[in-house]
Design an enzyme around this catalytic site. Structure first.
Site, mmCIF file in Angstrom:
data_model
loop_
_atom_site.group_PDB
_atom_site.id
_atom_site.type_symbol
_atom_site.label_atom_id
_atom_site.label_comp_id
_atom_site.label_asym_id
_atom_site.label_seq_id
_atom_site.Cartn_x
_atom_site.Cartn_y
_atom_site.Cartn_z
ATOM 1 N N LYS A 71 -24.627 13.282 -43.706
ATOM 2 C CA LYS A 71 -25.865 12.783 -43.710
ATOM 3 C C LYS A 71 -26.701 13.414 -44.723
ATOM 4 C CE LYS A 71 -26.878 10.999 -39.084
ATOM 5 N NZ LYS A 71 -27.497 11.330 -37.822
ATOM 6 N N GLU A 123 -28.082 24.600 -31.899
ATOM 7 C CA GLU A 123 -26.906 23.504 -31.932
ATOM 8 C C GLU A 123 -25.772 23.919 -31.543
ATOM 9 O OE1 GLU A 123 -28.154 20.705 -32.819
ATOM 10 O OE2 GLU A 123 -30.130 21.054 -34.129
ATOM 11 N N GLU A 134 -23.114 6.256 -36.896
ATOM 12 C CA GLU A 134 -23.977 6.433 -35.627
ATOM 13 C C GLU A 134 -24.240 5.109 -34.992
ATOM 14 O OE1 GLU A 134 -26.835 9.796 -35.915
ATOM 15 O OE2 GLU A 134 -27.928 8.680 -34.276
ATOM 16 N N HIS A 193 -36.827 23.882 -35.616
ATOM 17 C CA HIS A 193 -36.102 22.600 -34.944
ATOM 18 C C HIS A 193 -35.209 23.182 -33.880
ATOM 19 C CE1 HIS A 193 -33.870 19.255 -34.767
ATOM 20 N NE2 HIS A 193 -32.530 19.987 -34.882
ATOM 21 N N ASN A 219 -27.544 14.099 -30.542
ATOM 22 C CA ASN A 219 -28.747 14.314 -30.332
ATOM 23 C C ASN A 219 -29.457 14.899 -28.924
ATOM 24 O OD1 ASN A 219 -29.605 13.165 -32.930
ATOM 25 N ND2 ASN A 219 -29.159 10.973 -32.145
ATOM 26 N N ARG A 232 -21.739 9.394 -31.971
ATOM 27 C CA ARG A 232 -22.432 10.117 -32.772
ATOM 28 C C ARG A 232 -23.972 10.720 -32.214
ATOM 29 N NH1 ARG A 232 -22.327 11.061 -39.351
ATOM 30 N NH2 ARG A 232 -23.704 12.830 -39.339
ATOM 31 N N ARG A 264 -25.222 7.280 -59.986
ATOM 32 C CA ARG A 264 -24.740 6.437 -58.900
ATOM 33 C C ARG A 264 -23.647 7.304 -58.183
ATOM 34 N NH1 ARG A 264 -24.951 2.867 -63.364
ATOM 35 N NH2 ARG A 264 -26.639 1.628 -63.098
ATOM 36 N N HIS A 267 -32.712 16.174 -28.726
ATOM 37 C CA HIS A 267 -33.462 16.260 -29.564
ATOM 38 C C HIS A 267 -34.727 15.191 -29.625
ATOM 39 C CE1 HIS A 267 -30.515 18.527 -31.776
ATOM 40 N NE2 HIS A 267 -30.825 18.240 -32.936
ATOM 41 N N HIS A 302 -37.943 16.604 -30.925
ATOM 42 C CA HIS A 302 -38.535 16.063 -32.060
ATOM 43 C C HIS A 302 -40.418 15.757 -31.623
ATOM 44 C CE1 HIS A 302 -35.226 14.276 -34.326
ATOM 45 N NE2 HIS A 302 -35.140 15.445 -34.569
HETATM 46 P P1 NAD Z 1 -33.680 25.983 -44.142
HETATM 47 O O1 NAD Z 1 -32.745 25.327 -44.983
HETATM 48 O O2 NAD Z 1 -35.117 25.524 -44.258
HETATM 49 O O3 NAD Z 1 -33.353 27.491 -43.921
HETATM 50 C C1 NAD Z 1 -34.315 28.158 -43.112
HETATM 51 C C2 NAD Z 1 -34.740 29.517 -43.897
HETATM 52 O O4 NAD Z 1 -33.923 30.423 -44.088
HETATM 53 C C3 NAD Z 1 -35.417 29.056 -45.439
HETATM 54 O O5 NAD Z 1 -36.493 29.701 -45.476
HETATM 55 C C4 NAD Z 1 -34.232 29.453 -46.152
HETATM 56 O O6 NAD Z 1 -34.588 29.636 -47.535
HETATM 57 C C5 NAD Z 1 -33.824 30.758 -45.505
HETATM 58 N N1 NAD Z 1 -32.487 30.948 -45.676
HETATM 59 C C6 NAD Z 1 -31.416 30.203 -45.898
HETATM 60 N N2 NAD Z 1 -30.369 31.137 -45.828
HETATM 61 C C7 NAD Z 1 -30.665 32.187 -45.805
HETATM 62 C C8 NAD Z 1 -29.875 33.340 -45.841
HETATM 63 N N3 NAD Z 1 -28.353 33.655 -45.913
HETATM 64 N N4 NAD Z 1 -30.471 34.555 -45.936
HETATM 65 C C9 NAD Z 1 -31.863 34.620 -45.798
HETATM 66 N N5 NAD Z 1 -32.533 33.603 -45.772
HETATM 67 C C10 NAD Z 1 -31.996 32.375 -45.676
HETATM 68 O O7 NAD Z 1 -33.481 25.278 -42.718
HETATM 69 P P2 NAD Z 1 -32.083 24.977 -41.918
HETATM 70 O O8 NAD Z 1 -32.142 25.348 -40.469
HETATM 71 O O9 NAD Z 1 -30.997 25.594 -42.566
HETATM 72 O O10 NAD Z 1 -31.972 23.527 -42.207
HETATM 73 C C11 NAD Z 1 -32.876 22.390 -41.550
HETATM 74 C C12 NAD Z 1 -32.774 21.384 -42.296
HETATM 75 O O11 NAD Z 1 -31.523 20.650 -41.957
HETATM 76 C C13 NAD Z 1 -33.858 20.116 -41.915
HETATM 77 O O12 NAD Z 1 -34.500 19.768 -42.969
HETATM 78 C C14 NAD Z 1 -32.989 19.158 -41.043
HETATM 79 O O13 NAD Z 1 -33.675 17.741 -41.470
HETATM 80 C C15 NAD Z 1 -31.521 19.222 -41.893
HETATM 81 N N6 NAD Z 1 -30.546 18.963 -40.882
HETATM 82 C C16 NAD Z 1 -29.799 17.829 -41.486
HETATM 83 C C17 NAD Z 1 -28.626 17.564 -40.741
HETATM 84 C C18 NAD Z 1 -27.665 16.704 -41.349
HETATM 85 O O14 NAD Z 1 -26.748 16.209 -40.551
HETATM 86 N N7 NAD Z 1 -27.781 16.439 -42.517
HETATM 87 C C19 NAD Z 1 -28.374 18.156 -39.347
HETATM 88 C C20 NAD Z 1 -29.509 19.204 -38.912
HETATM 89 C C21 NAD Z 1 -30.456 19.612 -39.641
HETATM 90 MG MG MG Z 2 -30.767 19.059 -34.881
#
Ligand code: NAD
Ligand code: MG
Length: 360
Positions: free
Chosen positions: A144, A186, A238, A266, A246, A242, A122, A249, A253
């Site tokens: 999030k 971003e 949101e 992305h 987007n 917030r 929890r 986005h 998407h």
């Molecule tokens: P990711 O976590 O998949 O990382 C991208 C790639 O880089 C992966 O293969 C990872 O293993 C590799 N990697 C990470 N750090 C590294 C490093 N220092 N050196 C070498 N390789 C490395 O992708 P991301 O772009 O970081 O995140 C995307 C995710 O984030 C999505 O699932 C998306 O939905 C989520 N997201 C969440 C929020 C939120 O508010 N929570 C906002 C934006 C995106």
């Molecule tokens: Mg984004």
């Protein structure tokens, strides 16, 4: 560079973001204060060989008894099955409710570990160590957390804030260039939606940022975290501002989904989506063609795509109608009133979109 600290004031919880050149230095200095005596480091098979050892060493130095859980790498593993692997690891190692979950990785790891923390017994404390530019400026701030469902991305999740976020700029050195660029989309988004001065800073320093010069990179990450933190403080769940985050986005998407996940990153889809948001804003009479050209120039300098693929209009609209921003069937778009100021446009019809989106 001088270490930077920012405090996030989410209504539910207040916590620091530490930004330093060296991840290990940041952890050595402050981990003891933010972790419980027992911790689970959760990472993936790509990041473990690069950074797990230094995080383990920092835990040891801080007197934190840590075990590790290593997951497969990829958005396709942001699933219930991986979440269960985290729970298996926690239970096998007798993790308690007070055990700190340490998310070491990009947004996929951060989102998944955050959700595991929100639900394990929890609610267990967690710490974010974001290692991609995207996760440093975006996903690690705001609370999030989520996993994907076969029928939709990020459909199962919770709002849950970490105890602290540790950003080491040195971790970006191993990040593939394409992933760095995706994070820059971003970064540029923050400037467009809320800060014209920051847009100038990015334009003037884009080469230094791309070269990962520490001072400017730290300032940029700090500024983005601050902007997101401010927005989240005003609107944690949101209901209002917030949604400006987007920008680009809704179009993005549609590109990601139609091309198939992973074909466009992305951030790449968001970059092309922001150009469409600029065209829509032009169409609504807010900004002019020179403004759009300026945005395109900056995105190109950041090695990002600016031209969306040609789908037919029905395909575009079908995807955009599935967007979470559709309220009571009405499509809403984040547009720019001017560069540096976002607004919400309602009542955007298919006719308007036909003028804005490339389609066959
Ligand atoms: P990711 O976590 O998949 O990382 C991208 C790639 O880089 C992966 O293969 C990872 O293993 C590799 N990697 C990470 N750090 C590294 C490093 N220092 N050196 C070498 N390789 C490395 O992708 P991301 O772009 O970081 O995140 C995307 C995710 O984030 C999505 O699932 C998306 O939905 C989520 N997201 C969440 C929020 C939120 O508010 N929570 C906002 C934006 C995106
Ligand atoms: Mg984004």
């Amino acid at each position: 560079m001088k270490p930077l600290t920012l405090t996030v004031d989410a209504p539910s919880h207040q916590y620091p973001i530490f930004i330093e050149s060296s991840l290990q230095d940041a952890l050595m200095r402050q981990l003891a204060q933010y972790s419980s005596k027992k911790a689970a480091i959760v990472t993936n098979h790509t990041i473990a060989p690069l950074y797990l050892e230094q995080v383990q060493a920092a835990c040891k130095a801080a007197g934190v008894d840590a075990f590790s859980i290593i997951l497969p790498d990829g958005e396709e593993y942001k699933t219930w099955e991986s979440l269960n692997l985290i729970f298996d690891g926690l239970l096998t190692n007798h993790a308690e409710r007070s055990t700190t979950l340490i998310a070491l990785g990009g947004g996929v790891i951060g989102d998944m570990v955050g959700f595991a923390a929100a639900t394990y017994q929890r609610g267990a404390p967690f710490i974010q160590i974001p290692t991609t530019l995207l996760s440093q400026v975006d996903s690690s701030v705001g609370g999030k957390t989520a996993i994907n469902h076969p029928l939709g991305k990020n459909m199962i999740g919770a709002f849950y804030q970490p105890q602290a976020v540790f950003i080491g700029l040195d971790t970006l050195k191993t990040l593939p260039e394409r992933e760095f660029a995706a994070g820059m989309a971003e970064v540029i988004k923050y400037a467009l939606l809320g800060d014209a001065e920051f847009l100038n800073t990015l334009e003037q320093n884009i080469s230094a940022i791309q070269a990962q010069e520490q001072d400017i990179l730290a300032q940029v990450i700090f500024h983005c975290c601050k902007m997101k933190a401010n927005i989240v403080a005003q609107d944690e769940k949101e209901h209002g501002v917030r949604a400006y985050l987007n920008l680009g986005h809704t179009f993005g998407h549609a590109i990601e989904t139609e091309m198939g996940y992973g074909v466009w990153l992305h951030g790449e889809a968001v970059a092309a989506g922001m150009v469409l948001a600029c065209h829509l804003s032009e169409h609504l009479g807010h900004i002019n063609a020179e403004d759009t050209a300026r945005v395109i120039r900056l995105l190109e300098q950041a090695q990002l795509p600016t031209q969306a693929p040609d789908f037919d209009l029905d395909t575009w609209i079908a995807h955009m109608q599935h967007d979470k921003k559709v309220i009571n069937g009405e499509m809403r778009f984040v547009v720019l009133e001017r560069l540096g100021k976002a607004a919400m446009a309602k009542g955007i019809t298919a006719e308007i979109l036909a003028n804005v989106i490339p389609h066959v």
